[in-house]
Structure formats: structure tokens, C-alpha cells
Design a protein around this motif. Structure first.
Motif, PDB file in Angstrom:
ATOM      1  N   CYS A   1     -12.491-121.492 -24.495  1.00 18.02           N
ATOM      2  CA  CYS A   1     -11.360-120.754 -25.058  1.00 18.02           C
ATOM      3  C   CYS A   1     -11.543-120.589 -26.564  1.00 18.02           C
ATOM      4  CB  CYS A   1     -10.050-121.494 -24.793  1.00 18.02           C
ATOM      5  SG  CYS A   1      -9.596-121.567 -23.058  1.00 18.02           S
ATOM      6  N   ASP A   2     -11.236-119.408 -27.063  1.00 17.26           N
ATOM      7  CA  ASP A   2     -11.270-119.100 -28.484  1.00 17.26           C
ATOM      8  C   ASP A   2      -9.817-119.032 -28.954  1.00 17.26           C
ATOM      9  OD1 ASP A   2     -11.252-117.886 -30.983  1.00 17.26           O
ATOM     10  OD2 ASP A   2     -12.749-116.381 -30.458  1.00 17.26           O
ATOM     11  N   PHE A   3      -9.372-120.053 -29.694  1.00 13.31           N
ATOM     12  CA  PHE A   3      -7.972-120.131 -30.089  1.00 13.31           C
ATOM     13  C   PHE A   3      -7.533-118.957 -30.965  1.00 13.31           C
ATOM     14  CE2 PHE A   3      -8.458-124.597 -28.835  1.00 13.31           C
ATOM     15  CZ  PHE A   3      -7.350-124.700 -28.005  1.00 13.31           C
ATOM     16  N   GLY A   4      -8.459-118.298 -31.625  1.00 14.39           N
ATOM     17  CA  GLY A   4      -8.120-117.134 -32.425  1.00 14.39           C
ATOM     18  C   GLY A   4      -7.757-115.926 -31.580  1.00 14.39           C
ATOM     19  N   ARG A   5      -8.124-115.948 -30.308  1.00 16.51           N
ATOM     20  CA  ARG A   5      -7.862-114.825 -29.403  1.00 16.51           C
ATOM     21  C   ARG A   5      -7.062-115.240 -28.163  1.00 16.51           C
ATOM     22  NH1 ARG A   5     -11.470-110.432 -30.019  1.00 16.51           N
ATOM     23  NH2 ARG A   5     -12.915-110.755 -31.707  1.00 16.51           N
ATOM     24  N   LEU A   6      -6.781-116.528 -28.041  1.00 16.83           N
ATOM     25  CA  LEU A   6      -6.158-117.061 -26.832  1.00 16.83           C
ATOM     26  C   LEU A   6      -4.654-116.850 -26.829  1.00 16.83           C
ATOM     27  CD1 LEU A   6      -6.907-118.692 -24.251  1.00 16.83           C
ATOM     28  CD2 LEU A   6      -6.248-120.732 -25.536  1.00 16.83           C
ATOM     29  N   LEU A   7      -4.137-116.390 -25.703  1.00 12.44           N
ATOM     30  CA  LEU A   7      -2.697-116.232 -25.502  1.00 12.44           C
ATOM     31  C   LEU A   7      -2.308-116.905 -24.197  1.00 12.44           C
ATOM     32  CD1 LEU A   7      -2.353-112.453 -26.394  1.00 12.44           C
ATOM     33  CD2 LEU A   7      -1.650-114.386 -27.803  1.00 12.44           C
ATOM     34  N   HIS A   8      -1.061-117.269 -24.120  1.00 12.16           N
ATOM     35  CA  HIS A   8      -0.495-117.842 -22.905  1.00 12.16           C
ATOM     36  C   HIS A   8       0.019-116.696 -22.047  1.00 12.16           C
ATOM     37  CE1 HIS A   8       1.687-120.703 -20.428  1.00 12.16           C
ATOM     38  NE2 HIS A   8       2.675-119.839 -20.467  1.00 12.16           N
ATOM     39  N   GLY A   9      -0.375-116.662 -20.795  1.00 15.11           N
ATOM     40  CA  GLY A   9       0.098-115.614 -19.893  1.00 15.11           C
ATOM     41  C   GLY A   9       1.216-116.123 -19.016  1.00 15.11           C
ATOM     42  N   ASP A  10       1.070-115.903 -17.747  1.00 11.55           N
ATOM     43  CA  ASP A  10       2.086-116.256 -16.754  1.00 11.55           C
ATOM     44  C   ASP A  10       1.980-117.732 -16.380  1.00 11.55           C
ATOM     45  OD1 ASP A  10       4.113-115.689 -14.905  1.00 11.55           O
ATOM     46  OD2 ASP A  10       2.668-115.300 -13.312  1.00 11.55           O
ATOM     47  N   GLU A  11       3.082-118.281 -15.892  1.00 10.48           N
ATOM     48  CA  GLU A  11       3.059-119.638 -15.342  1.00 10.48           C
ATOM     49  C   GLU A  11       4.135-119.771 -14.281  1.00 10.48           C
ATOM     50  OE1 GLU A  11       5.773-122.157 -18.488  1.00 10.48           O
ATOM     51  OE2 GLU A  11       3.646-121.980 -18.891  1.00 10.48           O
ATOM     52  N   SER A  12       3.838-120.579 -13.282  1.00  9.08           N
ATOM     53  CA  SER A  12       4.844-120.892 -12.261  1.00  9.08           C
ATOM     54  C   SER A  12       4.648-122.343 -11.843  1.00  9.08           C
ATOM     55  CB  SER A  12       4.725-119.956 -11.056  1.00  9.08           C
ATOM     56  OG  SER A  12       3.500-120.158 -10.390  1.00  9.08           O
ATOM     57  N   TYR A  13       5.755-122.967 -11.480  1.00 10.28           N
ATOM     58  CA  TYR A  13       5.740-124.377 -11.113  1.00 10.28           C
ATOM     59  C   TYR A  13       6.456-124.567  -9.786  1.00 10.28           C
ATOM     60  CZ  TYR A  13       4.498-124.991 -15.981  1.00 10.28           C
ATOM     61  OH  TYR A  13       3.872-124.908 -17.194  1.00 10.28           O
TER      62      TYR A  13
END
Length: 165
Positions: free
Chosen positions: A95-107
Motif C-alpha cells: 500500500c502507498d499511503f500517499g495514494r491509499l483511500l478507504h473504500g467500502d466496509e461491512s461487518y
């Protein structure tokens, strides 16, 4: 630069060879202080998260963690992996933190987490895909939190993405 070079899709950053990889199971112990700290940070007021007597009066064996306690469990699992000399999921995926985003999540919640629980944390890299003509790349991850006596307590499916354009 040749025209074909200008139309080539950007190369992804995730290590796609990790698709299907199952990370080694790690075990973590949930402590009362962790639950209290997290519950306070969330603004919880229910005494089952702070007072052992109130938790036991409600029928719980000890303090009950708020459902969103998955994130501290994952952080504890990452710490345990580091202690064991194993790479974190983030490092494994590149993962490149400069380009990383959080997408979808389900629990999916099948049971509560309590102080004193020893939990097993498992993670599998499910899939990779692209959108926007390759300008965005995605990875889907599934993690489970289980207890030897009570089985799977939490299943989390999450998506991370890199902006490539």
C-alpha cells in the motif's frame, strides 16, 4: 514518446500476486483498559463498557466491547504480527499511503467481545479490480475474529483503493 505508451493503462501499486493469500492466524488478549479507552473515545455511556459489576448484572462475563471494537482488535493483531516478525497486511499488499483511500466496509456480528477474551484474527486477500479505466485499483479483504469457545464473533469485509491518476 510513442502513442502506444500514452494509451497504456497505469500500473497498479498493489501486489496482485497476493490474491487468495491467507495471513497466519494471530491471537490477541482483550484487556479491560482497552475496552474502557475505546468506549470513552466513542462517547459511550453504557456502564457495561466501563463497570464490571454492571456488565455482570447484564449477564456478561466481563466488560463488553462496543461492536466497532474490530478496529482495535485489528491493530492488536498487527502489533502481534510485528512482534512475530510477520509483515502487516499493508506491507504485504504494498500500500502507498500517499495514494491509499478507504473504500467500502461491512461487518457481520455473531457475538460480543469481552474483556479477558483471547481472540484469533484471520485475514484473507479476496480480490483485486480496477475502475475508471485503471485510474483506481481496489483490493477486497476479509477478516474474521473468533474465540475458541464461542466461534466466529466478527466477519469484516473491507475494500482499500489506490488513486492512480
Amino acid at each position: 514518446m510513442a502513442d502506444s505508451d500514452m494509451t497504456t493503462k497505469p500500473r497498479g501499486l498493489f501486489d496482485r500476486s497476493t490474491k487468495g493469500h491467507v495471513m497466519p492466524t494471530v491471537s490477541v488478549l482483550v484487556e479491560r483498559g482497552q475496552i474502557r479507552f475505546f468506549a470513552r473515545a466513542l462517547g459511550e455511556t453504557n456502564p457495561v463498557h466501563f463497570d464490571v459489576g454492571a456488565a455482570k448484572a447484564a449477564g456478561y462475563p466481563d466488560l463488553a466491547a462496543p461492536p466497532s471494537f474490530f478496529m482495535p482488535i485489528e491493530a492488536m493483531a498487527d502489533d502481534e504480527r510485528a512482534r512475530l516478525g510477520q509483515p502487516s497486511l499493508i506491507k504485504l499488499l504494498r500500500c502507498d499511503f500517499g495514494r491509499l483511500l478507504h473504500g467500502d466496509e461491512s461487518y457481520s456480528y455473531n457475538g460480543l467481545v469481552y474483556a479477558g477474551d483471547t481472540l484469533n484474527f484471520d485475514t484473507k486477500i479476496i480480490d483485486f479490480y480496477e475502475k475508471k479505466g485503471g485510474l483506481m485499483e481496489f483490493v477486497t479483504i476479509e477478516s474474521t475474529v473468533s474465540n475458541e469457545q464461542r466461534g466466529t464473533l466478527i466477519t469484516a469485509t473491507r475494500t482499500l483503493l489506490h488513486r492512480l491518476g
